[in-house]
Every structure is written in C-alpha cells, then in structure tokens.
Write an enzyme that holds these catalytic residues in place. Structure first.
Site, PDB file in Angstrom:
ATOM      1  CG  MET A 164      19.939   5.440  21.168  1.00 42.39           C
ATOM      2  SD  MET A 164      19.792   7.231  20.921  1.00 42.39           S
ATOM      3  CE  MET A 164      18.622   7.307  19.568  1.00 42.39           C
ATOM      4  NE  ARG A 293      15.307  14.267  21.520  1.00 40.09           N
ATOM      5  CZ  ARG A 293      15.082  14.262  22.818  1.00 40.09           C
ATOM      6  NH1 ARG A 293      15.555  15.236  23.583  1.00 40.09           N
ATOM      7  NH2 ARG A 293      14.380  13.295  23.377  1.00 40.09           N
ATOM      8  CE1 TYR A 435      12.933   9.753  12.947  1.00 39.38           C
ATOM      9  CE2 TYR A 435      13.148   7.397  12.654  1.00 39.38           C
ATOM     10  CZ  TYR A 435      13.314   8.664  12.176  1.00 39.38           C
ATOM     11  OH  TYR A 435      13.863   8.851  10.941  1.00 39.38           O
ATOM     12  CD  GLU A 436      16.580   9.648  17.639  1.00 37.58           C
ATOM     13  OE1 GLU A 436      16.795   9.833  18.855  1.00 37.58           O
ATOM     14  OE2 GLU A 436      17.181   8.799  16.964  1.00 37.58           O
ATOM     15  N   GLY A 437      11.972  11.133  20.336  1.00 33.34           N
ATOM     16  CA  GLY A 437      11.145  11.984  21.186  1.00 33.34           C
ATOM     17  C   GLY A 437      10.081  12.659  20.344  1.00 33.34           C
TER      18      GLY A 437
END
Length: 585
Positions: A164, A293, A435-437
């Site tokens: 991604m 997430r 990571y991933e927000g």
C-alpha cells in the site's frame, strides 16, 4: 527465549461460547457452506503449530539480521522465504479471501485469531502476508473484473505480494499534498510517476512480483485516485513481462521490525491501472484500511500475549527476595511471582489482553455481518465497524505497548538486554501506534466522526445493545453490571457535552479525543469481562473458569476505574491545553 504457545482454549471459548460463532455462521449462507466449528478448530490448531514451529523461530534471527538492499533488490532475513513459501502453499495468505479467486473464504472472526497467533510469533514476518491480504481485499471490492481475474488468484496463493503506497515526504497523514501523478495513456492505462516513503513490504525476495496500490493525482485534478501498479508487468496470458519503472530508492533503518522491508519506492512512468472511480481513491483505499487497522490492532494484541507468556515463565523461575510475611516454603529466596508488584503487572497484561481478544473477535464478527448479512443487520454491522475500527487500532496497540513494557519490567535488568528477547517486543510493537494512521488521528476520527459525526446515534445504539445484553446475563452479579452501565452512561453524557460544544470550541475534540477513546475502551472491556463471566460456567476446564473469575475481579477492582480518570480529563476541556502561545513552547 521461551517458545510461543497459542492460547487456544481462550480462542475457542470466545468463538463458541461468548460470540456463538456456529449460530452466526449458520445464518450467513456464504459462510455456512465454508466453515463450522470443527473446521474452525482444525484451522486454529494448525495455525498454532505453524506459528510456534515455523514462524516464531524466525523472530530473533530476523531481528538481528534485518533486510538488505543490494542492486535494487531487497533481501529478507535467512529462512523468511522458505517459511513464506510453506505459509503460502498452506493457503494462509488467502484464508479470508474470495473462493471465486482461490481464497479459502473463512470468516474474519476466525481470521483475527489466526492473525493474532502469527503476530505473537513474529511481527515482522506476519506483515508481508497481512499487506497482501489487504491489497487483495481492496482489489476485490473496487477493481474491475479484468483486474480481479488477473491479480487476485496470484495474491491469494501467495505467489505475488501486495503493498500500500500512500505516504510521501511532504504528505504524511494529510494526503491532499501528495505529488505522485498519473497520466492517462492511449491503451487505457496510466503512467505513474512519483516517490513514496515508509512502504511496508514495498519490495522483497519472498515473491516473484509485488503489486502496489498507489495513490496519485490525475492531471489538472485536486482529487486523489487509486492505481494498481505491478513491479513486473503482467502479460495478457498472465505470465510476467518486463520491469515496470518501479524501483527501490532505499530501505529505512528502524527501531524495530527489522525483518520487515520498509522501503522508499520510486515510480518512473510505471504502467498502472485505475481502481474504482477517478478522484475516489481514498474511498477505495479505506476499504482496505478498515481491515488493516484491525490487523495492526491485533499486532498489539499478539505482542501483549507473547510478552505475557515470556514474563510469566520468567517470574515463576527467577528467584529474588522473599514473599511479604515470609517465604511459604521457608526459603531465603522466592520466585518473583510472589511479589505484589510483579503480580500487578502480569494480571494487568493478561486481563487487558483477554478482553482485547474479545474486542478483536467481536469486530471481526461485525465485518462478517457487514459483508454477508442482509438488510438491517448488514447496515447496523457497518455502523459498528466504523465505530469500533479506530478503537481496535488505537486501544489495542496502546495497551499492547504497555504490556510489552510491563513484561520488560518484570525481567528487570535482564529485560533491557537482548539475551531474553523481551526488548525486541517493545521495539517491534512501538510502530503499531504510529502507522496506518497514528493513534491520535484514530481518536480524533473516533470522537469527531464516528461518535459526534452522527450526533451520537451509533454510540447510543451500541451502548443500548450492550445494556440489553447485560440484562440477559444470569451468571454475573448485579454490582459488576451496574459498574459497567454507569461508565457507559457517563460516556454518553460526556459525548453529548462534547457534541454541544464542538462548534463553539473547535479544538475540543482534538484535545480530548485520546482520553475519550481510552474511556470507551476500558468501559467496553468491562462489558466483555461480564460476557465472558456469563459463559464461563459452561467451560469444561475448572482451572480455566477459576482463572477467568480471578482476572475479572482484578479488572473490575483495578482497571475499570481508569475509565473514570479519562472521562474526567475530557470534562476538563481544552482550555489549559490550548492556552499557551506556540512561541512559548
């Protein structure tokens, strides 16, 4: 370093007793024909063996060796490729994938438990398969039939991997500033040019191709679109062609996850294919992100479980000091498990981890219902997925890091040196909050969009359902039920106050979101402990039932009250947080 052993008894208990997986699956035709409890148990047992015998042995050596970048190739640690080949051939990458394209079609509420085992065994190795499964999910949801037929079978089989590609040096969480461009070509493809950073699994030697999902902007457009960009071109007959203008600029040298290739990726007029509609790339990507997430939340959960096992074994073996009141054996040195502070840490890790596992299975169940159920059930499940995904990501990873640090503390000085291995868990887990927000962004999304965004409609619906279920409990005392209900009511009241003030105090949500998410997490964990207590009398293992009773008492005495602290922080508002001028920092 002690070998990892999956907590199979607890996993089966959650599936079969607490969340009634057999009944859930029987009502979903697409799942009912694929799995029953016997099948699920067989999958869990095999996943436990693979995690302990194949994946876990990679953990220490992979951390010490790391990945190498040589001649535009990324080389994973010794043993990774051989194990990945076995893992892929066993169908584990495509465990929850679409059967139409070669996936096994298993429900996500089973998949989350398999994910937890793999993350407990080795964080870095597990990321490769997780990103591939997420890429396949996105392609299946938004890609054309041509793209699905060409790419999904190879992704589910593990022959190709997925990545991604979102972040750029000048555009981290704010993706509006990305500069990667996609220029339309006469054949319907696009020429993708730009650079991305922090790309997990951006390149490696585990598979013959890496399929990148790249966010880019079309000419004269401010919108963001999503493109499928293979490292190696794919011919119409499915065979690999030549290189595709995709190269590795460098690999990141990180605090942890050293066996995971985190790459700077360069795209030089690489051939790409639009996924979904133009300027709707974020919508497509976030289909993948909901699952990713949750997966990263499970990374924190898996680390916590591994840390608990290591610390508990050590506490039973390490002799230091004498128990308060004198040694029960008359010895001049007792195992440190007798000491109250050590027990506090171990009980905290375990009580939080077992409730966290319940949250992961419940969230997986909602993903299954949102995908396979009908009408109103499907719609409600989708709302719950939206509500719970930021909580699963942030609360599980925050508490996961807490668990690894507490486990390290149990080891004392021996936890700070590499010999015991627990310090690696701390380093590997730290990134899960980022990571991933980042978890702060997760909390802002939770309070600002998922809670107050619909004026508390989903939150109130969710809380009402939990309270209705508690009224049906027959094996737990009313005092504990009242304690959880009081916290849930307080959550709603505080959320109503925030909702009323959000327009006049625009910084309020940003300043208070983390505390609100934590209050929600501790309160909902209280509900899950009640749900487990209500079902545990049916457990055949008396020791298992006693463990649950002790852990629940500890949770209600020591941990549930943390919800009150966090709600008090929200009530305090944002004034003191925002008052000091920036130049005084």
């Amino acid at each position: 370093m002690n070998p990892y052993q999956a907590p199979l008894a607890d996993m089966r208990f959650l599936l079969e007793q607490v969340f009634d997986a057999p009944n859930t699956w029987s009502q979903l035709p697409d799942i009912a024909e694929m799995v029953d409890m016997d099948t699920a148990n067989a999958i869990l047992e095999e996943a436990a063996k693979i995690s302990a015998q194949l994946i876990h042995p990679l953990n220490r050596a992979g951390d010490e060796q790391g990945v190498l970048h040589q001649d535009n190739c990324v080389i994973t640690p010794e043993g990774y490729k051989a194990v990945y080949d076995q893992y892929s051939q066993g169908g584990w990458v495509g465990l929850c994938g679409e059967p139409e394209f070669g996936g096994m079609g298993m429900p996500k509420m089973l998949g989350v438990l398999v994910d937890e085992m793999a993350y407990s065994a080795c964080n870095a190795f597990t990321l490769y398969g997780s990103l591939t499964a997420g890429a396949a999910l996105c392609i299946n949801a938004h890609g054309s039939e041509v793209l699905k037929q060409a790419y999904l079978p190879k992704l589910y089989s593990g022959e190709w991997a997925g990545a991604m590609d979102m972040t750029e040096p000048q555009a981290g969480s704010d993706l509006r500033n990305i500069r990667t461009r996609a220029v339309p070509q006469e054949d319907g493809s696009y020429a993708i040019s730009g650079s991305k950073i922090f790309i997990t699994g951006g390149d490696h030697d585990l598979t013959e191709n890496v399929i990148h999902l790249v966010l880019a902007k079309l000419p004269e457009s401010k919108g963001i679109s999503l493109f499928l960009v293979p490292k190696i071109t794919v011919n119409k007959d499915g065979c690999l062609g030549g290189t595709n203008g995709v190269s590795v600029g460098s690999i990141e040298h990180k605090m942890g996850l050293k066996g995971s290739a985190t790459c700077v990726m360069n795209f030089d007029e690489a051939k790409g294919y639009l996924i979904g509609e133009p300027n709707r790339g974020l919508v497509c990507m976030f289909t993948m992100m909901n699952y990713e997430r949750l997966a990263i939340g499970i990374q924190g959960l898996g680390s916590a479980q591994a840390a608990y096992q290591m610390a508990t074994d050590y506490a039973k073996e390490r002799s230091q000091g004498v128990a308060a009141g004198g040694s029960p054996t008359g010895s001049d040195s007792d195992p440190i498990i007798v000491h109250g502070d050590v027990r506090r840490m171990l009980l905290t890790i375990r009580a939080m981890t077992e409730a966290g596992r319940a949250l992961s299975v419940f969230t997986g169940k909602q993903l299954d219902l949102a995908k396979y159920a009908q009408d109103d059930v499907k719609a409600k499940a989708a709302r719950y997925v939206g509500l719970l995904t930021p909580v699963a990501k942030a609360f599980l990873t925050d508490r996961g890091l807490d668990a690894t640090i507490m486990a390290q503390q149990v080891f004392g000085g021996h936890g700070y040196i590499r010999e015991t291995g627990v310090e690696q868990l701390v380093r590997d887990t730290r990134i899960a909050q980022i990571y991933e927000g980042t978890n702060g962004i997760q909390a802002i999304d939770f309070l600002g969009r998922k809670v107050t965004g619909d004026n508390l409609a989903t939150l109130k619906e969710f809380v009402a359902e939990l309270k209705a279920q508690m009224r049906e409990f027959t094996q737990v005392d009313g005092v504990k039920i009242a304690a959880v209900c009081a916290r849930l009511d307080a959550l709603v009241n505080v959320a109503e106050s925030v909702n009323e003030q959000k327009l006049t105090q625009p910084a309020l949500i940003n300043a208070c979101a983390v505390d609100f998410l934590d209050a929600f997490g501790y309160s909902v964990y209280g509900f899950y402990w009640l749900a487990m207590l209500d079902k545990v009398p049916s457990a055949e293992d008396q020791n298992f039932a006693e463990q649950k009773a002790y852990l629940a008492k500890f949770y209600f005495d020591k941990l549930l009250p943390k919800a009150d602290y966090h709600l008090a922080q929200v009530r305090a508002g944002d004034v003191s947080t925002m008052a000091m001028p920036a130049e005084l920092f």
